[in-house]
Design a protein around this motif. Structure first.
Motif, mmCIF file in Angstrom:
data_model
loop_
_atom_site.group_PDB
_atom_site.id
_atom_site.type_symbol
_atom_site.label_atom_id
_atom_site.label_comp_id
_atom_site.label_asym_id
_atom_site.label_seq_id
_atom_site.Cartn_x
_atom_site.Cartn_y
_atom_site.Cartn_z
ATOM 1 N N ASP A 5 0.819 -1.219 0.000
ATOM 2 C CA ASP A 5 0.000 0.000 0.000
ATOM 3 C C ASP A 5 0.846 1.258 0.000
ATOM 4 O O ASP A 5 0.346 2.349 -0.251
ATOM 5 N N TYR A 6 2.130 1.102 0.341
ATOM 6 C CA TYR A 6 2.984 2.273 0.429
ATOM 7 C C TYR A 6 3.458 2.735 -0.944
ATOM 8 O O TYR A 6 4.190 3.717 -1.045
ATOM 9 N N ALA A 7 3.042 2.015 -1.979
ATOM 10 C CA ALA A 7 3.481 2.347 -3.333
ATOM 11 C C ALA A 7 3.125 3.790 -3.670
ATOM 12 O O ALA A 7 2.015 4.246 -3.415
ATOM 13 N N GLY A 8 4.073 4.475 -4.235
ATOM 14 C CA GLY A 8 3.813 5.836 -4.704
ATOM 15 C C GLY A 8 3.857 6.896 -3.619
ATOM 16 O O GLY A 8 3.665 8.073 -3.907
ATOM 17 N N PHE A 9 4.124 6.502 -2.380
ATOM 18 C CA PHE A 9 4.153 7.513 -1.313
ATOM 19 C C PHE A 9 5.348 8.451 -1.476
ATOM 20 O O PHE A 9 5.313 9.579 -1.008
ATOM 21 N N GLY A 10 6.387 7.962 -2.160
ATOM 22 C CA GLY A 10 7.592 8.757 -2.308
ATOM 23 C C GLY A 10 7.315 10.087 -2.958
ATOM 24 O O GLY A 10 7.845 11.117 -2.546
ATOM 25 N N ALA A 43 8.016 10.123 3.406
ATOM 26 C CA ALA A 43 8.724 9.015 2.774
ATOM 27 C C ALA A 43 10.212 9.064 3.096
ATOM 28 O O ALA A 43 10.820 8.036 3.410
ATOM 29 N N ILE A 44 10.788 10.266 3.058
ATOM 30 C CA ILE A 44 12.223 10.380 3.377
ATOM 31 C C ILE A 44 12.454 9.983 4.831
ATOM 32 O O ILE A 44 13.386 9.250 5.155
ATOM 33 N N THR A 45 11.554 10.444 5.726
ATOM 34 C CA THR A 45 11.694 10.105 7.134
ATOM 35 C C THR A 45 11.637 8.589 7.324
ATOM 36 O O THR A 45 12.461 8.002 8.031
#
Lengths: 481, 166
Positions: free
Chosen positions: A359-364, A371-373
């Motif tokens: 589900d984290y796909a595309g959060f970047g 996302a960086i954190t």
């Protein structure tokens, strides 16, 4: 005539306990929508306790209180600092979630504080009975907190599973304590060490079986393989902020009790090889099972088991170096783990939507800061240089090499390499996968933001300038001997 | 005289203990267990441990037995669910463990450095010495227990309270 009780020794505990009661009473008079006031009171109380802990570092004179039941030494105070930081961060992580999901349960904060109270009791206990009571004090609120989300089936399941297995483990601990009492006629750790030093005869059978049972009871709470079965289910089922809370403090409390009982009594009851085996099994098993997890909370649960494995390496090494590296690693672990869970809570804003790694796909691209954190926390958990996690692992493994545990260090480093794979999976999902599911906006709450920024800064700061923190951990270890 | 009372109490305790394990109805067993507990409390009185005897009756014969009865009645077993467990392995294993315990007990008791007819220290079991211990050496654990009980009560209320979650 009663000897003096020496109250200042337990001021930190008292501060937390009184705050818990104040929260409980204020809760009565607050209407549902104003329960957030309770979190402010709790934060204030924990800060006061933290301040008292710092003041107690300079406590003069007798550091023991209540007839040798409690001690206020550097080890205990250091761990109390960890508990305060952990609880503080966990409260920041919880505020928004609690308001949204179970707004009328003001007891949430009372239970969290009482659990912290229990951990503090464990950290400064010098008597097996006090350690046992501290453990119960810590666990009973946790059982309830795991199941506080009553509307959700998995939360109730987690609570029941945790409660039944936890009660069973407490039985082991208590039985072990009884056997040790049978062998020495006292439950006071200092007294036991004295008796052995005086050459008093004792039954090695009772002491041996008793220590192993005590170890089992504590290992269950810390999540050492093979007593780890409850961890994935409970971590997954419990509300995410509660998971953040119980993945940090309670583990540290169980570890400090193990340190108190076993490292200090090692000259008598040598369990080094037991810890060696437990360390290897725990690291390896935790890491191997973490590889295949799709649910991020389960993945972090197995990773927490692996981290306990690294801590066991430090315990196996023992001595000043082992204790100080374990103490340092627990601080680092508390900060980075709560940080990672804070991000999970952030992404889980819309109930269970974002619990899978996919589900984290595309959060970047959508949430660059978060996302960086998360990437930094994952790097820290994996032990990549420049982060706090690296310094912690470095201390543990260099300690192992300095004391001749070469194989342990080799297995530990190999395990770290394996762990990087599954931590990177999250990063890969965030930056290199296209989202499959419907996208929902995430409203970032200020309190959660505070927790994330504090943890982020600490992880980077400890990673780059660890010296002050290391000397603090060294101080914590030096007085234990 | 003391001997006679001891044997009477012992016989009552043992017979009702036997009844506990042989009765088919779980409620009957529970009630027999109360009798056993009371008889044991009588033995404590004979040893001068008055306080322990009172605790035995209040906690075991009172609180815990009420809990037992509650659970039995809540489970609401049907007639055919009462009675013995027919799994042979389990019964054999239980019997084996019982024998192990018996041997252990005999070994321990036979090695006790107690001479028959020795007078008992009746001060030990009274309230005052216990209270002295509680409020001096064990004050800290004693106070922790009070908070612990409070935590347990809060926890129970939180779990049982209606209208929670979504």
């Amino acid at each position: 005539m009663m000897p003096p009780i020496n109250w200042p020794v337990i001021y930190p505990e008292l501060a937390i306990c009184i705050t818990a009661f104040i929260v409980l009473i204020v809760d009565l008079f607050l209407p549902g929508r104003h329960k957030w006031v309770l979190s402010l009171i709790s934060i204030f109380g924990v800060l006061v306790a933290l301040q008292i802990v710092f003041m107690n570092f300079g406590l003069k004179g007798d550091t023991k209180a209540f007839f040798g039941m409690v001690v206020s030494d550097a080890t205990g105070l250091y761990f109390k600092t960890i508990f305060c930081i952990g609880t503080l961060l966990a409260i920041f992580v919880s505020i928004t979630y609690q308001r949204r999901e179970f707004p009328e349960v003001g007891e949430f904060y009372t239970l969290m504080l009482l659990s912290t109270f229990g951990m503090m009791i464990m950290a400064s206990a010098l008597d097996l009975i006090t350690i046992f009571l501290g453990l119960e004090m810590m666990s009973i609120p946790l059982y309830v907190l795991a199941g506080i989300y009553r509307g959700r089936y998995r939360s109730r399941e987690a609570a029941l599973k945790y409660f039944l297995l936890g009660a069973f483990a407490s039985g082991f601990l208590l039985y072990g304590i009884a056997l040790i009492y049978g062998a020495f006629g006292t439950t006071n750790i200092t007294r036991i060490v004295e008796l052995i030093a005086d050459g008093k005869p004792y039954s090695p059978f009772f002491v041996g079986v008793g220590s192993v049972l005590v170890l089992i009871g504590l290992a269950f709470k810390a999540g050492v393989v093979p007593f780890h079965m409850w961890i994935p289910d409970v971590y997954e089922g419990a509300p995410a902020p509660v998971t953040a809370f119980m993945s940090a403090g309670p583990k540290a409390a169980a570890i400090v009790a193990i340190l108190r009982i076993f490292v200090i009594t090692t000259p008598v009851i040598d369990l080094t090889w037991v810890f060696w085996v437990l360390a290897v099994v725990t690291m390896t098993w935790g890491n191997i099972l973490a590889i295949n997890q799709n649910n991020i909370k389960r993945m972090l649960a197995y990773s927490s088991i692996a981290h306990v494995g690294y801590l066991l390496v430090a315990i196996t090494v023992g001595g000043e170096e082992g204790v100080s590296s374990a103490a340092f690693y627990l601080l680092v672990y508390t900060i980075m783990n709560i940080g990672a869970f804070a991000i999970v809570v952030l992404f889980a804003e819309r109930e269970e939507f974002y619990e899978n790694i996919s589900d984290y796909a595309g959060f970047g691209s959508r949430f660059p800061f978060a996302a960086i954190t998360m990437t930094i926390f994952m790097a820290s958990l994996g032990g990549i240089p420049g982060t706090a996690g690296f310094v912690g692992k470095f201390m543990i493994f260099s300690g192992a090499i300095n004391h001749g545990f070469y194989w342990l260090a080799v297995i530990g480093v190999l395990n770290s390499l394996v762990s990087i794979y599954y931590y990177l999976r999250v990063v890969v999902a965030m930056y290199m996968r296209q989202p499959q599911t419907r996208l929902v906006d995430i409203a970032i709450s200020p309190s959660l933001m505070i927790a994330i920024i504090i943890t982020l800064l600490l992880v980077i700061q400890i990673g780059i300038f660890p010296d002050n923190w290391l000397s603090l951990a060294k101080q914590a270890a030096s007085l234990a001997f | 005289m003391a001997n006679v009372i001891f044997y009477i109490l012992a016989v009552i305790a043992l017979t009702s203990a036997l009844m506990v394990v042989t009765r088919k109805n779980a409620v009957t067993s529970a009630v027999y267990l109360i009798v056993t507990m009371c008889a044991i409390a009588g033995l404590f009185v004979q040893l001068g441990a008055v306080f322990i005897a009172a605790l035995q009756i209040i906690i075991y014969a009172g609180a815990i037995m009420v809990l037992f009865l509650f659970v039995i009645m809540l489970l609401n077993l049907r007639k055919d669910e009462f009675g013995f467990d027919t799994r042979v392995f389990q019964r054999l294993f239980a019997g084996l463990l019982g024998i192990v315990l018996l041997v252990q007990l005999i070994m321990v008791v036979s090695r006790l450095p107690v001479v028959a007819g020795q007078p008992v220290d009746t001060e030990m079991g009274r309230v005052a010495p216990l209270a002295t211990k509680f409020f001096t050496q064990y004050l800290y654990p004693f106070e922790i227990i009070s908070v612990l009980l409070l935590a347990a009560i809060i926890g129970a209320v939180v779990i049982a309270k209606k209208k929670m979650g979504k």
